[in-house]
Design a protein around this motif. Structure first.
Motif, PDB file in Angstrom:
ATOM      1  N   PHE A   1      -3.663   4.304  -9.531  1.00 23.59           N
ATOM      2  CA  PHE A   1      -4.732   4.356  -8.527  1.00 23.59           C
ATOM      3  C   PHE A   1      -5.546   3.056  -8.503  1.00 23.59           C
ATOM      4  O   PHE A   1      -6.056   2.671  -7.453  1.00 23.59           O
ATOM      5  CB  PHE A   1      -5.631   5.585  -8.730  1.00 23.59           C
TER       6      PHE A   1
ATOM      7  N   ARG B   1      -4.924  -5.171   1.880  1.00 26.84           N
ATOM      8  CA  ARG B   1      -4.472  -4.878   3.247  1.00 26.84           C
ATOM      9  C   ARG B   1      -5.629  -5.005   4.236  1.00 26.84           C
ATOM     10  O   ARG B   1      -5.465  -5.540   5.334  1.00 26.84           O
ATOM     11  CB  ARG B   1      -3.873  -3.465   3.315  1.00 26.84           C
TER      12      ARG B   1
ATOM     13  N   ALA C   1       1.042   3.843  -2.991  1.00 24.49           N
ATOM     14  CA  ALA C   1       0.587   5.211  -2.708  1.00 24.49           C
ATOM     15  C   ALA C   1       1.673   6.211  -3.082  1.00 24.49           C
ATOM     16  O   ALA C   1       1.387   7.275  -3.631  1.00 24.49           O
ATOM     17  CB  ALA C   1       0.224   5.352  -1.234  1.00 24.49           C
ATOM     18  N   ASN C   2       2.912   5.847  -2.818  1.00 20.62           N
ATOM     19  CA  ASN C   2       4.003   6.760  -3.174  1.00 20.62           C
ATOM     20  C   ASN C   2       4.148   6.897  -4.694  1.00 20.62           C
ATOM     21  O   ASN C   2       4.496   7.959  -5.194  1.00 20.62           O
ATOM     22  CB  ASN C   2       5.314   6.296  -2.537  1.00 20.62           C
TER      23      ASN C   2
ATOM     24  N   LEU D   1      -5.152  -1.570  -1.199  1.00 23.44           N
ATOM     25  CA  LEU D   1      -5.900  -1.216   0.020  1.00 23.44           C
ATOM     26  C   LEU D   1      -6.876  -2.326   0.416  1.00 23.44           C
ATOM     27  O   LEU D   1      -7.026  -2.659   1.587  1.00 23.44           O
ATOM     28  CB  LEU D   1      -6.659   0.101  -0.188  1.00 23.44           C
TER      29      LEU D   1
ATOM     30  N   LEU E   1      -3.509   0.973  -6.380  1.00 24.28           N
ATOM     31  CA  LEU E   1      -3.603   1.396  -4.981  1.00 24.28           C
ATOM     32  C   LEU E   1      -4.896   0.868  -4.360  1.00 24.28           C
ATOM     33  O   LEU E   1      -4.888   0.343  -3.243  1.00 24.28           O
ATOM     34  CB  LEU E   1      -3.542   2.927  -4.876  1.00 24.28           C
ATOM     35  N   ASN E   2      -5.987   0.998  -5.112  1.00 19.36           N
ATOM     36  CA  ASN E   2      -7.265   0.505  -4.561  1.00 19.36           C
ATOM     37  C   ASN E   2      -7.198  -1.001  -4.292  1.00 19.36           C
ATOM     38  O   ASN E   2      -7.680  -1.478  -3.269  1.00 19.36           O
ATOM     39  CB  ASN E   2      -8.421   0.833  -5.510  1.00 19.36           C
TER      40      ASN E   2
ATOM     41  N   VAL F   1       0.854  -1.202   0.000  1.00 16.99           N
ATOM     42  CA  VAL F   1       0.000   0.000   0.000  1.00 16.99           C
ATOM     43  C   VAL F   1       0.887   1.249   0.000  1.00 16.99           C
ATOM     44  O   VAL F   1       0.684   2.175  -0.798  1.00 16.99           O
ATOM     45  CB  VAL F   1      -0.934   0.013   1.239  1.00 16.99           C
ATOM     46  N   ILE F   2       1.886   1.244   0.869  1.00 19.20           N
ATOM     47  CA  ILE F   2       2.747   2.435   0.983  1.00 19.20           C
ATOM     48  C   ILE F   2       3.510   2.673  -0.327  1.00 19.20           C
ATOM     49  O   ILE F   2       3.565   3.787  -0.842  1.00 19.20           O
ATOM     50  CB  ILE F   2       3.711   2.294   2.184  1.00 19.20           C
TER      51      ILE F   2
END
Lengths: 154, 666
Positions: free
Chosen positions: B375, B385, B270-271, B382, B378-379, B266-267
């Protein structure tokens, strides 16, 4: 030069201080507010007494974006004001009002204030839909992307 | 100056009576390894070393003093002596001796400096006094899990260390002194206008009182936090042990690992998203297309067009027109009218730069959908996680159900204490927040929850009071002086932090295996880690230790002083491979390393240090514990000059004995 409303700083405090994700400095928060404010053409005057300067010049990691941000401001404000983008006199005069090579941020003082007003508009737009800031940075940018980006610069 | 520990001596305390000599030499590094079975007094010794150096012993309560009394000894007195060598051009000795009186709960320090005999009191040489503060000693005397505190985002250990080492604490003390002088002076002032000076002073006083109340509360809560943090750690350990007994360790570890993996993903994602988002032209393909059209429009409008300054210069020089004709007044007027259409050089340069950036972005990235793709990733990350977190929670619930009622309570208590810890952390944060107090709140100090904010208001009000009194000059000078000092302090702190980040990274390159993807990104209140600009909250166990040691070395180097590195359990949470690596590099890290270790830390590490010539292997144990019988039998077989037997313990520097006898839990 870059100012945020005190409420915006308070609102995003936990997000900036959060231990994960990309929002690490207050300018990151300012930048998100600015994108949303410019994208929605929403500006709200920022009162000097209710706001504080978060940083004078662009942080190092944003230096390469300073021309692009200046351009977005020019373009958005011309559009928001309803001016004809092909009218040379209007565009030229707006360029003179906006750009300054003598300033480190390449913006005149008035343009700096205008930029802050758009960031403030972006903050209010976000707060309307998100009463409390999500403290997980990754989740925050994902929500902003899903909720706002489809409507930006339409 | 180089400071080394030569010797420590203990008598009548919660550790065997002994005299331990540590190796040291003028060039190169020396490793001193001290093994003691658990419960023999490692923590006691490290605590005493630290408290002797900082003089904290003088502040101990009678109960704290009594807690050092030997359990099985009826003696009413005890002693702890630490002898240091201080090396500049010559070598001098410095000794701190603490005499304990357990009946009265008193501990008194005596200092011996070089040729000067023993004097009562904690009296370090003036050149060392600054470094013998808690903030400084903590950086080279690691107690408990201190190595992680440097990189812990919720702690300020890195900044506290820097402030202590580089004189910022003294500057803050000085600011406090001038603040007090200013306030005392203002109180003796008389009004110079009809303004109500007394009312202003009263208001300032009420904020000063509020700041004091909040600061007291902050200090109290800070102490409470130490207990709560400890309780959280203990309950978490108990919870883990309960689960281990019920279900082994593998499932729990797998779930933890899985969650950690998902969180890292995730990190990282996101970065990546954030990296793309930082180019504002990429946030919408429509926007980029429209800007490109606008750029074309600027071209068509000839903006920025020709240089206005060219024509301005033409008129100024008045050397005829470029067409060869004379520049008449009417022609000059015409040109002046025309050049209004052009932009000045400054604006023209900015417009040209912007046009180039739009072209570049459009031509290179117009078909890219990297932001959308990022994105989407990323979704997905998430969701993964969240699922991993749920799996962990479900497992904990399942384990709780299987536990005995008594153990179920540990699960519940853990949840409650974590809640208390969060509330306490929030409150502490609130107390130190540099928040803005609105003018409408000035008559209501009780509404302020931060002692920093209250103190700032008090200071401002005292300044305002000064300006309407005959002490105006003092107030004006105070304001300027404070501004200059604070400005210089802020700038210096940033510069030192930047320098230390660079230095620490240089040391990491020397100490970490090549290709290790971790570095110090910057130093804020903690040491912020990451790689290529992407932050991460911590490294592996070995990396965290090397980072903490490298930071400590950088601070000491920059402050131009050397101290020994003293570490309790230096190699827990490090796998065998990394222990070998750490062991082989340890000698180059510090001039004197003193590690208190137990059996579980030896594997790998001892192989790592094996090739280093200057290693002192010290074994120490109590003769009063049954579990040590096998050690007693073996040590008694050594030649009598190779070990020392005291009233309640043994000590030997025999390498073979150290290697052959592993000391840990009884």
């Amino acid at each position: 030069m870059f100012r945020l409303h005190n409420n915006a700083r308070k609102w995003g405090n936990d997000l900036v201080k959060g231990d994960s994700g990309p929002i690490n400095i207050e300018f990151d928060l300012y930048y998100i507010f600015l994108l949303v404010g410019l994208g929605l053409e929403k500006k709200i005057p920022l009162e000097q007494s209710l706001s504080s300067e978060i940083v004078r010049n662009y942080p190092k990691s944003y230096l390469s974006q300073k021309y692009k941000i200046a351009m977005l401001l020019l373009y958005t404000d011309l559009k928001e004001s309803g001016f004809d983008l092909s009218n040379r006199d209007i565009v030229k005069s707006k360029i003179q009002e906006t750009f300054s090579a003598n300033s480190q941020n390449h913006l005149t003082d008035d343009a700096g204030k205008l930029l802050n007003n758009y960031a403030n508009g972006g903050f209010e737009a976000i707060r309307e839909r998100m009463q409390r800031a999500e403290t997980d940075g990754a989740l925050f940018i994902s929500i902003i992307y899903d909720e706002f980006f489809p409507d930006l610069f339409q | 100056m180089k400071v080394s520990i030569d010797e420590i001596e203990t008598n009548g305390l919660r550790c065997p009576d002994s005299k331990i000599s540590f190796k040291n030499r003028s060039n190169g590094g020396v490793i001193n390894l001290l093994q003691m079975p658990n419960g023999t007094g490692k923590t006691t010794i490290i605590k005493l070393i630290s408290a002797s150096l900082t003089g904290a012993i003088n502040k101990w309560s009678p109960d704290e003093v009594r807690s050092f009394k030997a359990k099985s000894d009826d003696s009413i007195n005890g002693e702890f002596r630490i002898t240091l060598s201080l090396e500049t051009n010559s070598v001098k000795q410095l000794t701190f001796l603490t005499r304990f009186n357990f009946v009265d709960g008193e501990a008194n320090i005596y200092t011996t400096r070089g040729a000067i005999g023993e004097e009562q009191g904690w009296l370090p040489p003036s050149e060392l006094k600054q470094f013998f503060s808690e903030g400084c000693v903590d950086v080279f005397c690691f107690q408990g899990d201190k190595t992680k505190d440097i990189i812990d985002e919720s702690k300020s250990d890195a900044e506290i260390t820097i402030k202590a080492f580089f004189g910022f604490d003294e500057i803050e003390g000085f600011i406090g002194d001038i603040k007090k002088y200013h306030r005392d002076t203002i109180e003796t002032g008389t009004p110079i206008t009809s303004a109500n000076l007394k009312a202003k002073e009263m208001q300032a006083k009420s904020w000063e009182t509020r700041a004091l109340v909040l600061k007291e509360d902050y200090d109290e809560k800070l102490l409470e936090k130490i207990d709560v943090d400890k309780e959280v750690e203990e309950l978490l350990n108990s919870q883990r042990q309960i689960i281990e007994a019920l279900d082994g360790t593998s499932e729990q570890e797998t779930l933890d690992r899985e969650y950690s993996k998902r969180n890292t993903k995730v990190i990282t994602t996101a970065n990546e998203c954030w990296g793309d988002l930082k180019n504002p032209l990429l946030i919408s393909s429509d926007l980029l297309a429209n800007l490109y059209v606008f750029r074309d429009s600027l071209e068509k409008m000839k903006l920025p067009g020709g240089s206005r300054s060219f024509f301005e210069e033409l008129i100024r020089e008045n050397d005829g027109c470029i067409c060869g004709e004379e520049l008449t007044d009417s022609r000059i007027k015409h040109i002046q009218k025309q050049i209004e259409q052009y932009l000045g050089d400054d604006e023209a340069n900015v417009v040209n730069a912007i046009k180039n950036e739009i072209s570049d972005t459009y031509e290179n990235l117009k078909d890219s959908n990297s932001l959308g793709d990022d994105f989407t990733s990323l979704n997905n990350a998430l969701v993964d996680r969240a699922n991993a977190f749920k799996d962990k929670e479900d497992y904990l619930k399942k384990m709780k159900k299987l536990a005995t009622p008594k153990n179920q309570k540990i699960f519940e208590d853990y949840g409650l204490v974590v809640e208390r810890q969060t509330k306490l952390n929030n409150l502490l944060e609130q107390r130190v927040k540099d928040s803005v107090v609105e003018s409408s709140q000035l008559n209501n100090p009780d509404s302020c929850k931060s002692y920093i904010a209250a103190e700032n208001v008090a200071d401002k009000l005292f300044e305002e009071a000064g300006l309407i009194s005959d002490k105006q000059g003092i107030s004006e000078s105070y304001t300027i002086l404070k501004k200059v000092i604070n400005g210089a302090k802020h700038k210096s702190l940033l510069e030192i932090k930047e320098k230390l980040a660079v230095k620490t990274n240089e040391k990491l390159i020397e100490s970490l295996p090549s290709g290790s993807q971790i570095e110090v990104l910057e130093i804020e209140q903690h040491v912020k880690l990451g790689w290529n600009g992407v932050t991460q909250s911590e490294g592996s166990g070995a990396q965290n230790i090397i980072i903490a040691y490298s930071f400590a070395r950088s601070v000491l180097e920059e402050a131009n002083i050397e101290f020994p590195l003293i570490v309790d359990h230096p190699f827990t949470q490090i796998d065998r491979k990394n222990r070998i690596n750490l062991g082989s590099t340890l000698g180059s890290l510090m001039h004197q390393f003193i590690g208190f270790l137990i059996d579980t830390e030896r594997s790998g590490f001892l192989e790592g240090v094996a090739d280093q010539t200057d290693v002192s292997y010290i074994s120490m144990f109590s003769s009063e514990i049954d579990g040590n019988k096998s050690f007693i039998d073996k040590i008694e077989t050594l030649p009598s000059n190779e070990f020392l037997k005291t009233a309640n313990g043994y000590i030997t520097y025999n390498k073979e004995f150290f290697i052959e006898n592993e000391m840990g839990d009884h």
